[in-house]
Write a protein that holds these residues in place. Structure first.
Motif, PDB file in Angstrom:
ATOM      1  N   UNK A  43      49.697  38.304  29.792  1.00 37.00           N
ATOM      2  CA  UNK A  43      50.273  37.011  29.441  1.00 37.00           C
ATOM      3  C   UNK A  43      49.828  35.995  30.488  1.00 37.00           C
ATOM      4  N   UNK A  44      48.766  35.272  30.172  1.00 38.05           N
ATOM      5  CA  UNK A  44      48.237  34.251  31.079  1.00 38.05           C
ATOM      6  C   UNK A  44      48.168  32.927  30.340  1.00 38.05           C
ATOM      7  N   UNK A  45      47.791  31.884  31.051  1.00 41.83           N
ATOM      8  CA  UNK A  45      47.783  30.541  30.469  1.00 41.83           C
ATOM      9  C   UNK A  45      46.756  30.358  29.370  1.00 41.83           C
ATOM     10  N   UNK A  46      45.737  31.206  29.329  1.00 48.99           N
ATOM     11  CA  UNK A  46      44.691  31.045  28.319  1.00 48.99           C
ATOM     12  C   UNK A  46      43.563  30.144  28.766  1.00 48.99           C
ATOM     13  N   UNK A  47      43.659  29.571  29.962  1.00 43.15           N
ATOM     14  CA  UNK A  47      42.537  28.776  30.450  1.00 43.15           C
ATOM     15  C   UNK A  47      41.384  29.726  30.757  1.00 43.15           C
ATOM     16  N   UNK A  48      40.154  29.236  30.716  1.00 45.13           N
ATOM     17  CA  UNK A  48      39.002  30.130  30.855  1.00 45.13           C
ATOM     18  C   UNK A  48      38.957  30.957  32.136  1.00 45.13           C
ATOM     19  N   UNK A  49      39.644  30.540  33.195  1.00 46.41           N
ATOM     20  CA  UNK A  49      39.593  31.310  34.439  1.00 46.41           C
ATOM     21  C   UNK A  49      40.961  31.851  34.872  1.00 46.41           C
ATOM     22  N   UNK A  50      41.887  31.987  33.930  1.00 48.42           N
ATOM     23  CA  UNK A  50      43.235  32.468  34.258  1.00 48.42           C
ATOM     24  C   UNK A  50      43.299  33.972  34.454  1.00 48.42           C
ATOM     25  N   UNK A  51      42.329  34.711  33.911  1.00 42.18           N
ATOM     26  CA  UNK A  51      42.339  36.179  33.993  1.00 42.18           C
ATOM     27  C   UNK A  51      40.893  36.628  34.156  1.00 42.18           C
ATOM     28  N   UNK A  52      40.551  37.043  35.378  1.00 42.95           N
ATOM     29  CA  UNK A  52      39.167  37.393  35.661  1.00 42.95           C
ATOM     30  C   UNK A  52      39.009  38.768  36.275  1.00 42.95           C
ATOM     31  N   UNK A  53      37.830  39.335  36.064  1.00 44.48           N
ATOM     32  CA  UNK A  53      37.450  40.614  36.657  1.00 44.48           C
ATOM     33  C   UNK A  53      36.281  40.358  37.594  1.00 44.48           C
ATOM     34  N   UNK A  54      36.293  41.021  38.746  1.00 46.20           N
ATOM     35  CA  UNK A  54      35.226  40.866  39.730  1.00 46.20           C
ATOM     36  C   UNK A  54      34.704  42.242  40.113  1.00 46.20           C
ATOM     37  N   UNK A  55      33.392  42.391  40.040  1.00 43.32           N
ATOM     38  CA  UNK A  55      32.679  43.576  40.500  1.00 43.32           C
ATOM     39  C   UNK A  55      31.851  43.113  41.686  1.00 43.32           C
ATOM     40  N   UNK A  56      32.056  43.729  42.852  1.00 41.26           N
ATOM     41  CA  UNK A  56      31.275  43.318  44.009  1.00 41.26           C
ATOM     42  C   UNK A  56      31.033  44.501  44.938  1.00 41.26           C
ATOM     43  N   UNK A  57      29.881  44.448  45.611  1.00 42.98           N
ATOM     44  CA  UNK A  57      29.590  45.488  46.591  1.00 42.98           C
ATOM     45  C   UNK A  57      28.720  44.936  47.704  1.00 42.98           C
ATOM     46  N   UNK A  58      28.679  45.690  48.799  1.00 45.51           N
ATOM     47  CA  UNK A  58      27.837  45.351  49.926  1.00 45.51           C
ATOM     48  C   UNK A  58      28.318  46.068  51.166  1.00 45.51           C
ATOM     49  N   UNK A  59      27.560  45.946  52.232  1.00 46.95           N
ATOM     50  CA  UNK A  59      27.962  46.506  53.520  1.00 46.95           C
ATOM     51  C   UNK A  59      28.692  45.402  54.278  1.00 46.95           C
ATOM     52  N   UNK A 105      20.384  49.375  51.369  1.00 44.69           N
ATOM     53  CA  UNK A 105      19.230  48.760  50.703  1.00 44.69           C
ATOM     54  C   UNK A 105      19.619  48.023  49.421  1.00 44.69           C
ATOM     55  N   UNK A 106      20.794  48.328  48.872  1.00 49.33           N
ATOM     56  CA  UNK A 106      21.252  47.630  47.668  1.00 49.33           C
ATOM     57  C   UNK A 106      21.601  46.171  47.954  1.00 49.33           C
ATOM     58  N   UNK A 107      21.834  45.852  49.220  1.00 48.46           N
ATOM     59  CA  UNK A 107      22.220  44.487  49.561  1.00 48.46           C
ATOM     60  C   UNK A 107      23.648  44.227  49.147  1.00 48.46           C
ATOM     61  N   UNK A 108      23.932  42.987  48.800  1.00 55.15           N
ATOM     62  CA  UNK A 108      25.268  42.661  48.300  1.00 55.15           C
ATOM     63  C   UNK A 108      25.120  41.993  46.941  1.00 55.15           C
ATOM     64  N   UNK A 109      26.163  42.112  46.151  1.00 53.76           N
ATOM     65  CA  UNK A 109      26.125  41.612  44.780  1.00 53.76           C
ATOM     66  C   UNK A 109      27.551  41.358  44.324  1.00 53.76           C
ATOM     67  N   UNK A 110      27.745  40.363  43.462  1.00 54.54           N
ATOM     68  CA  UNK A 110      29.039  40.168  42.807  1.00 54.54           C
ATOM     69  C   UNK A 110      28.822  39.588  41.426  1.00 54.54           C
ATOM     70  N   UNK A 111      29.730  39.922  40.544  1.00 55.57           N
ATOM     71  CA  UNK A 111      29.680  39.417  39.178  1.00 55.57           C
ATOM     72  C   UNK A 111      31.106  39.228  38.666  1.00 55.57           C
ATOM     73  N   UNK A 112      31.370  38.071  38.104  1.00 53.99           N
ATOM     74  CA  UNK A 112      32.683  37.757  37.527  1.00 53.99           C
ATOM     75  C   UNK A 112      32.635  37.833  36.009  1.00 53.99           C
ATOM     76  N   UNK A 113      33.767  38.224  35.420  1.00 49.62           N
ATOM     77  CA  UNK A 113      33.999  38.130  33.987  1.00 49.62           C
ATOM     78  C   UNK A 113      35.356  37.472  33.815  1.00 49.62           C
ATOM     79  N   UNK A 114      35.462  36.540  32.870  1.00 51.33           N
ATOM     80  CA  UNK A 114      36.746  35.896  32.599  1.00 51.33           C
ATOM     81  C   UNK A 114      37.113  36.053  31.129  1.00 51.33           C
ATOM     82  N   UNK A 115      38.318  36.599  30.911  1.00 51.99           N
ATOM     83  CA  UNK A 115      38.865  36.614  29.550  1.00 51.99           C
ATOM     84  C   UNK A 115      39.052  35.161  29.122  1.00 51.99           C
TER      85      UNK A 115
END
Length: 142
Positions: A43-59, A105-115
């Protein structure tokens, strides 16, 4: 949205998804559990960034000693009584590994997804799952 759980129960629901895993889960098992959790709608506001998933990695050296961190985060926007942005709440699962040369060697990375952004969580997950090691570091958003 009526009928959807409040973000207040997100920690419990993530723990339920992770519940069958060992105290040192395989990366793929934790990722699968996180995506199951990511498919749940809250149950969120429905705005494009009210509910997000983040995948990130790095050292990183968050706790003093460098470690390779894979962080799977869900972020919720909390509104004040007037319906304006008040603050963000994050629920996350972090997997920490020795920073071997291969992981470094993978470096760092991040990716967002928003419901509520018109994109599909399973498509986002597939894009990340099929991402080849060694592809350029950086960030993406869906």
């Amino acid at each position: 949205m009526p009928g959807r759980p409040s973000a207040d129960v997100a920690v419990r629901l993530l723990r339920e998804q992770l519940g069958g895993l060992s105290s040192s889960p395989a990366t793929q098992d934790a990722w699968s559990a996180f995506i199951r959790f990511g498919r749940l709608r809250f149950d969120t506001s429905g705005s494009p960034d009210a509910d997000g998933l983040l995948f990130q990695y790095g050292v990183f050296s968050f706790h003093g000693t460098p470690a390779f961190s894979l962080d799977l985060t869900r972020q919720f926007e909390v509104l004040d009584e007037a319906g304006d942005h008040d603050h963000l709440v994050q629920v996350h699962c972090e997997l920490v590994y020795e920073p071997t040369p291969a992981l470094a060697a993978l470096g760092d990375f991040n990716s967002w997804f928003f419901h509520d952004s018109g994109n599909d969580v399973d498509q986002w997950a597939e894009t990340l799952t099929s991402r080849k090691p060694g592809q350029s570091s950086g960030s993406t958003a869906l």
